[in-house]
Write a protein that holds these residues in place. Structure first.
Motif, PDB file in Angstrom:
ATOM      1  N   VAL A  22       0.855  -1.195   0.000  1.00  0.00           N
ATOM      2  CA  VAL A  22       0.000   0.000   0.000  1.00  0.00           C
ATOM      3  C   VAL A  22       0.889   1.243   0.000  1.00  0.00           C
ATOM      4  O   VAL A  22       1.781   1.381   0.856  1.00  0.00           O
ATOM      5  N   ASN A  24       0.501   5.027   0.565  1.00  0.00           N
ATOM      6  CA  ASN A  24      -0.321   6.152   1.010  1.00  0.00           C
ATOM      7  C   ASN A  24       0.334   7.456   0.550  1.00  0.00           C
ATOM      8  O   ASN A  24       1.557   7.617   0.675  1.00  0.00           O
ATOM      9  N   TYR A  25      -0.471   8.389   0.054  1.00  0.00           N
ATOM     10  CA  TYR A  25       0.109   9.642  -0.415  1.00  0.00           C
ATOM     11  C   TYR A  25      -0.818  10.809  -0.075  1.00  0.00           C
ATOM     12  O   TYR A  25      -2.036  10.643   0.116  1.00  0.00           O
ATOM     13  N   THR A  26      -0.208  11.964   0.014  1.00  0.00           N
ATOM     14  CA  THR A  26      -0.946  13.223   0.191  1.00  0.00           C
ATOM     15  C   THR A  26      -0.544  14.171  -0.928  1.00  0.00           C
ATOM     16  O   THR A  26       0.635  14.240  -1.304  1.00  0.00           O
ATOM     17  N   ASP A  75      -6.616   8.454  -1.563  1.00  0.00           N
ATOM     18  CA  ASP A  75      -5.299   8.831  -1.037  1.00  0.00           C
ATOM     19  C   ASP A  75      -4.361   7.639  -0.895  1.00  0.00           C
ATOM     20  O   ASP A  75      -3.469   7.641  -0.028  1.00  0.00           O
ATOM     21  N   GLU A  76      -4.560   6.635  -1.725  1.00  0.00           N
ATOM     22  CA  GLU A  76      -3.657   5.473  -1.683  1.00  0.00           C
ATOM     23  C   GLU A  76      -3.670   4.755  -3.025  1.00  0.00           C
ATOM     24  O   GLU A  76      -4.649   4.822  -3.778  1.00  0.00           O
TER      25      GLU A  76
END
Length: 201
Positions: A22, A24-26, A75-76
């Motif tokens: 996974v 995860n990002y912003t 967001d992933e």
């Protein structure tokens, strides 16, 4: 500021040849077209899988050496890998890019995720060998029992046949024998006894 930050789990241990990584990002920008990719090695030189999307369409692809598929969530980005082998143990990095509109933006290199692929132990050979061994033992026991039964029947039949032939024989020993009260040692036991009364006057 147009910026992308990526966070990954530091370690994944794979025991069933399947891994789910996974990313995860912003992102605080206004991009409309994105691309996310998974890279292998400390230098991120090998791209093994990617997924791209915009407001209406999503596409995904992977290299020929890996079985990989990317899916997008909120967001992933999730990369699913399967049929992994021990030689694919390495560190993997996620890369998120904003392709449109300009300016082009991508994340700084994250700490990555070490995927440790363990070889599955071979467990099918031992039970099969044990089953084959038991089958052979059972067959041997059955054959031995059958052989003993046949031998017993044959011996019993042979003895009965021998006794039957002995009782049904017509042969009788006709050789005259010396009466038990005479002891003529000069003659064999089977010689006829002479009558000396004929010589008396």
């Amino acid at each position: 500021e147009n910026k992308i930050l990526v966070a990954q789990h530091p370690l994944l241990t794979v025991t069933n040849k399947t891994a789910t990584l996974v990313c995860n990002y912003t992102y605080n920008g206004t991009g409309k077209e994105f691309r996310a990719s998974l890279h292998k090695g400390t230098d991120s030189a090998t791209e093994i899988c990617f997924i791209s999307w915009n407001t209406t369409k999503t596409s995904s692809n992977s290299s020929t050496e890996f079985n990989c598929q990317g899916t997008r969530g909120k967001d992933e980005v999730i990369f699913n890998l399967w049929n992994m082998s021990a030689n694919q143990t390495d560190i993997y990095f996620c890369k998120i890019e904003v392709m449109y509109p300009p300016p082009y933006v991508y994340n700084e290199k994250s700490n990555g995720t070490v995927i440790h692929v363990k070889e599955s132990p071979i467990q099918t050979q031992e039970p099969q060998s044990a089953i084959l061994l038991w089958i052979m033992v059972a067959m041997t026991a059955v054959l031995a029992l059958y052989s003993m039964l046949i031998t017993t029947v044959f011996i019993n039949y042979w003895q009965k046949s021998k006794n039957s032939r002995y009782h049904q024989s017509d042969y009788m020993n006709m050789t005259p024998r010396r009466p038990p009260y005479q002891k003529n040692k000069g003659y064999p036991s089977y010689a006829p006894t002479r009558d000396y009364t004929a010589y008396r006057s």
